[in-house]
Scaffold this motif. Structure first.
Motif, PDB file in Angstrom:
ATOM      1  N   VAL A  33       0.839  -1.197   0.000  1.00  0.00           N
ATOM      2  CA  VAL A  33       0.000   0.000   0.000  1.00  0.00           C
ATOM      3  C   VAL A  33       0.876   1.248   0.000  1.00  0.00           C
ATOM      4  O   VAL A  33       2.024   1.223   0.461  1.00  0.00           O
ATOM      5  CB  VAL A  33      -0.974   0.017   1.196  1.00  0.00           C
ATOM      6  N   SER A  34       0.323   2.331  -0.505  1.00  0.00           N
ATOM      7  CA  SER A  34       1.062   3.591  -0.580  1.00  0.00           C
ATOM      8  C   SER A  34       0.831   4.470   0.639  1.00  0.00           C
ATOM      9  O   SER A  34       1.716   5.223   1.059  1.00  0.00           O
ATOM     10  CB  SER A  34       0.657   4.365  -1.842  1.00  0.00           C
ATOM     11  N   VAL A  35      -0.383   4.401   1.200  1.00  0.00           N
ATOM     12  CA  VAL A  35      -0.744   5.219   2.359  1.00  0.00           C
ATOM     13  C   VAL A  35      -1.655   4.404   3.268  1.00  0.00           C
ATOM     14  O   VAL A  35      -2.555   3.716   2.780  1.00  0.00           O
ATOM     15  CB  VAL A  35      -1.500   6.509   1.935  1.00  0.00           C
ATOM     16  N   ILE A  36      -1.414   4.503   4.564  1.00  0.00           N
ATOM     17  CA  ILE A  36      -2.359   3.963   5.538  1.00  0.00           C
ATOM     18  C   ILE A  36      -2.949   5.150   6.294  1.00  0.00           C
ATOM     19  O   ILE A  36      -2.208   5.981   6.828  1.00  0.00           O
ATOM     20  CB  ILE A  36      -1.688   2.994   6.526  1.00  0.00           C
ATOM     21  N   LYS A  37      -4.278   5.232   6.327  1.00  0.00           N
ATOM     22  CA  LYS A  37      -4.966   6.332   7.003  1.00  0.00           C
ATOM     23  C   LYS A  37      -5.854   5.784   8.107  1.00  0.00           C
ATOM     24  O   LYS A  37      -6.637   4.854   7.895  1.00  0.00           O
ATOM     25  CB  LYS A  37      -5.837   7.110   6.018  1.00  0.00           C
ATOM     26  N   GLY A  38      -5.718   6.328   9.305  1.00  0.00           N
ATOM     27  CA  GLY A  38      -6.565   5.883  10.401  1.00  0.00           C
ATOM     28  C   GLY A  38      -6.371   6.743  11.618  1.00  0.00           C
ATOM     29  O   GLY A  38      -5.468   7.596  11.664  1.00  0.00           O
ATOM     30  N   ASN A  39      -7.214   6.550  12.632  1.00  0.00           N
ATOM     31  CA  ASN A  39      -7.015   7.288  13.872  1.00  0.00           C
ATOM     32  C   ASN A  39      -5.928   6.626  14.708  1.00  0.00           C
ATOM     33  O   ASN A  39      -5.375   5.577  14.331  1.00  0.00           O
ATOM     34  CB  ASN A  39      -8.339   7.443  14.642  1.00  0.00           C
ATOM     35  N   ALA A  40      -5.618   7.225  15.842  1.00  0.00           N
ATOM     36  CA  ALA A  40      -4.491   6.747  16.645  1.00  0.00           C
ATOM     37  C   ALA A  40      -4.669   5.304  17.088  1.00  0.00           C
ATOM     38  O   ALA A  40      -3.725   4.502  17.052  1.00  0.00           O
ATOM     39  CB  ALA A  40      -4.299   7.660  17.863  1.00  0.00           C
ATOM     40  N   SER A  41      -5.879   4.949  17.507  1.00  0.00           N
ATOM     41  CA  SER A  41      -6.123   3.580  17.959  1.00  0.00           C
ATOM     42  C   SER A  41      -5.962   2.573  16.830  1.00  0.00           C
ATOM     43  O   SER A  41      -5.401   1.487  17.014  1.00  0.00           O
ATOM     44  CB  SER A  41      -7.527   3.466  18.562  1.00  0.00           C
ATOM     45  N   GLU A  42      -6.465   2.936  15.659  1.00  0.00           N
ATOM     46  CA  GLU A  42      -6.363   2.036  14.501  1.00  0.00           C
ATOM     47  C   GLU A  42      -4.914   1.847  14.068  1.00  0.00           C
ATOM     48  O   GLU A  42      -4.472   0.715  13.830  1.00  0.00           O
ATOM     49  CB  GLU A  42      -7.197   2.598  13.347  1.00  0.00           C
ATOM     50  N   ILE A  43      -4.179   2.940  13.982  1.00  0.00           N
ATOM     51  CA  ILE A  43      -2.777   2.834  13.567  1.00  0.00           C
ATOM     52  C   ILE A  43      -1.963   2.072  14.607  1.00  0.00           C
ATOM     53  O   ILE A  43      -1.120   1.232  14.253  1.00  0.00           O
ATOM     54  CB  ILE A  43      -2.172   4.241  13.339  1.00  0.00           C
ATOM     55  N   LEU A  44      -2.224   2.325  15.883  1.00  0.00           N
ATOM     56  CA  LEU A  44      -1.501   1.608  16.933  1.00  0.00           C
ATOM     57  C   LEU A  44      -1.773   0.113  16.864  1.00  0.00           C
ATOM     58  O   LEU A  44      -0.865  -0.710  17.050  1.00  0.00           O
ATOM     59  CB  LEU A  44      -1.895   2.144  18.312  1.00  0.00           C
ATOM     60  N   THR A  45      -3.018  -0.265  16.563  1.00  0.00           N
ATOM     61  CA  THR A  45      -3.363  -1.679  16.475  1.00  0.00           C
ATOM     62  C   THR A  45      -2.554  -2.388  15.396  1.00  0.00           C
ATOM     63  O   THR A  45      -2.189  -3.558  15.544  1.00  0.00           O
ATOM     64  CB  THR A  45      -4.865  -1.853  16.197  1.00  0.00           C
ATOM     65  N   LEU A  46      -2.259  -1.693  14.314  1.00  0.00           N
ATOM     66  CA  LEU A  46      -1.494  -2.307  13.226  1.00  0.00           C
ATOM     67  C   LEU A  46      -0.067  -2.652  13.654  1.00  0.00           C
ATOM     68  O   LEU A  46       0.540  -3.560  13.077  1.00  0.00           O
ATOM     69  CB  LEU A  46      -1.454  -1.378  12.013  1.00  0.00           C
ATOM     70  N   VAL A  47       0.459  -1.937  14.638  1.00  0.00           N
ATOM     71  CA  VAL A  47       1.821  -2.225  15.108  1.00  0.00           C
ATOM     72  C   VAL A  47       1.834  -2.936  16.452  1.00  0.00           C
ATOM     73  O   VAL A  47       2.858  -3.489  16.860  1.00  0.00           O
ATOM     74  CB  VAL A  47       2.669  -0.929  15.179  1.00  0.00           C
ATOM     75  N   ASP A  48       0.682  -2.937  17.143  1.00  0.00           N
ATOM     76  CA  ASP A  48       0.568  -3.612  18.433  1.00  0.00           C
ATOM     77  C   ASP A  48      -0.791  -4.307  18.487  1.00  0.00           C
ATOM     78  O   ASP A  48      -1.801  -3.705  18.874  1.00  0.00           O
ATOM     79  CB  ASP A  48       0.684  -2.612  19.587  1.00  0.00           C
ATOM     80  N   PRO A  49      -0.866  -5.572  18.084  1.00  0.00           N
ATOM     81  CA  PRO A  49      -2.144  -6.288  18.001  1.00  0.00           C
ATOM     82  C   PRO A  49      -2.878  -6.425  19.334  1.00  0.00           C
ATOM     83  O   PRO A  49      -4.055  -6.787  19.350  1.00  0.00           O
ATOM     84  CB  PRO A  49      -1.730  -7.682  17.482  1.00  0.00           C
ATOM     85  N   ASN A  50      -2.222  -6.137  20.454  1.00  0.00           N
ATOM     86  CA  ASN A  50      -2.878  -6.240  21.751  1.00  0.00           C
ATOM     87  C   ASN A  50      -3.779  -5.043  22.039  1.00  0.00           C
ATOM     88  O   ASN A  50      -4.519  -5.033  23.021  1.00  0.00           O
ATOM     89  CB  ASN A  50      -1.839  -6.354  22.872  1.00  0.00           C
ATOM     90  N   THR A  51      -3.729  -4.023  21.186  1.00  0.00           N
ATOM     91  CA  THR A  51      -4.564  -2.839  21.357  1.00  0.00           C
ATOM     92  C   THR A  51      -6.024  -3.198  21.160  1.00  0.00           C
ATOM     93  O   THR A  51      -6.385  -3.989  20.303  1.00  0.00           O
ATOM     94  CB  THR A  51      -4.175  -1.751  20.333  1.00  0.00           C
ATOM     95  N   THR A  52      -6.890  -2.599  21.970  1.00  0.00           N
ATOM     96  CA  THR A  52      -8.332  -2.775  21.811  1.00  0.00           C
ATOM     97  C   THR A  52      -8.975  -1.403  21.653  1.00  0.00           C
ATOM     98  O   THR A  52      -8.433  -0.391  22.069  1.00  0.00           O
ATOM     99  CB  THR A  52      -8.956  -3.481  23.031  1.00  0.00           C
ATOM    100  N   MET A  53     -10.146  -1.375  21.036  1.00  0.00           N
ATOM    101  CA  MET A  53     -10.847  -0.108  20.836  1.00  0.00           C
ATOM    102  C   MET A  53     -12.338  -0.380  20.753  1.00  0.00           C
ATOM    103  O   MET A  53     -12.772  -1.515  20.539  1.00  0.00           O
ATOM    104  CB  MET A  53     -10.365   0.607  19.566  1.00  0.00           C
TER     105      MET A  53
END
Length: 263
Positions: free
Chosen positions: A111-131
């Motif tokens: 992909v060229s760009v990933i767009k999301g809010n802080a929780s969404e972007i954090l989840t992509l690098v830390d799967p333990n994140t919940t929202m």
């Protein structure tokens, strides 16, 4: 010619594989800025579309078992055709299913760009994140998260929130335009994903400036719309937002843009 003028002159085809809730709003929003949206979801026609499309938006808002294979297929076809992809991992932290799909998608599709809010972007690098649903967490450090995601995922990051953060080419910019009413209408963030795609013009490695302009253009239009005396709430704001996107000139963008380079 600036990028806004280029968009309005060229009317780029932007293919949107987006969620069912926002298709009409996204299409009208892209038309208002001068893009030519196509809500195409069929892998069978993807090759022909992507030969001429300026970009592809993939938004997983209404992800299901029935459509996940199609999303993977069209992503791979876009890669084969050299068509840039803007990926919006909507509510990725809300379920294990979404997390696993996004991990699979990003491992198989470039992909060229990933767009999301802080929780969404954090989840992509830390799967333990919940929202909770699509909601972001205002207490998260957006700059730190965006930098971490850029380093791990090796792609441009557009992190949205009260202040938006963009990371590209090892540079970080914080943008401060916007309106609180954007949070009161369904699909505001989804439309932004389509707008970012509209500014790419088949460039798989967009510049930081292009991404800044796309995000700020949208948020400045929202600021101006909110101040219109006819705006009484989310309903009237929505229609005036489309009008301002249609009318906004580059000179107005230059006067209003609020940006800060971050170390």
């Amino acid at each position: 010619m600036n990028n806004l003028e280029k968009l309005r002159n060229e009317n780029p085809l932007v293919v949107c594989y987006t969620n069912d809730v926002v298709k009409n709003f996204t299409a009208n929003g892209l038309l208002s800025i001068g893009a030519s949206p196509a809500m195409s979801e069929a892998p069978e026609e993807a090759e022909e579309f992507y030969k001429v499309a300026g970009a592809l938006l993939i938004n997983i808002g209404t992800l299901t078992k029935a459509n996940e294979e199609d999303i993977l297929k069209i992503g791979k076809i876009a890669n084969q055709q050299g068509t840039p992809i803007v990926f919006d991992p909507v509510a990725v932290g809300a379920s294990t299913y979404r997390k696993q799909f996004c991990q699979k998608f990003l491992s198989e599709v470039e992909v060229s760009v990933i767009k999301g809010n802080a929780s969404e972007i954090l989840t992509l690098v830390d799967p333990n994140t919940t929202m909770k649903g699509t909601d972001g967490d205002a207490n998260l450090n957006a700059v730190t998260i965006a930098k971490k995601a850029y380093e791990k995922l090796n792609t441009a990051i557009v992190l949205t929130g009260k202040e938006d953060v963009i990371v590209q080419d090892n540079k970080v910019v914080q943008l401060s335009n916007g309106s609180p009413l954007l949070a009161k209408i369904t699909g505001a963030g989804c439309l932004l994903g389509g707008l970012v795609a509209s500014f790419l013009f088949r460039e798989t490695h967009p510049s930081l400036q292009v991404l800044e302009e796309a995000v700020s253009f949208y948020n400045i239009a929202a600021e101006i719309a909110e101040k219109n005396e006819q705006v009484k709430g989310p309903g009237t704001f929505l229609s005036h937002l489309l009008d301002e996107m249609y009318q906004l000139e580059y000179s107005t963008y230059e006067q209003h843009v609020k940006r800060l380079e971050v170390e």
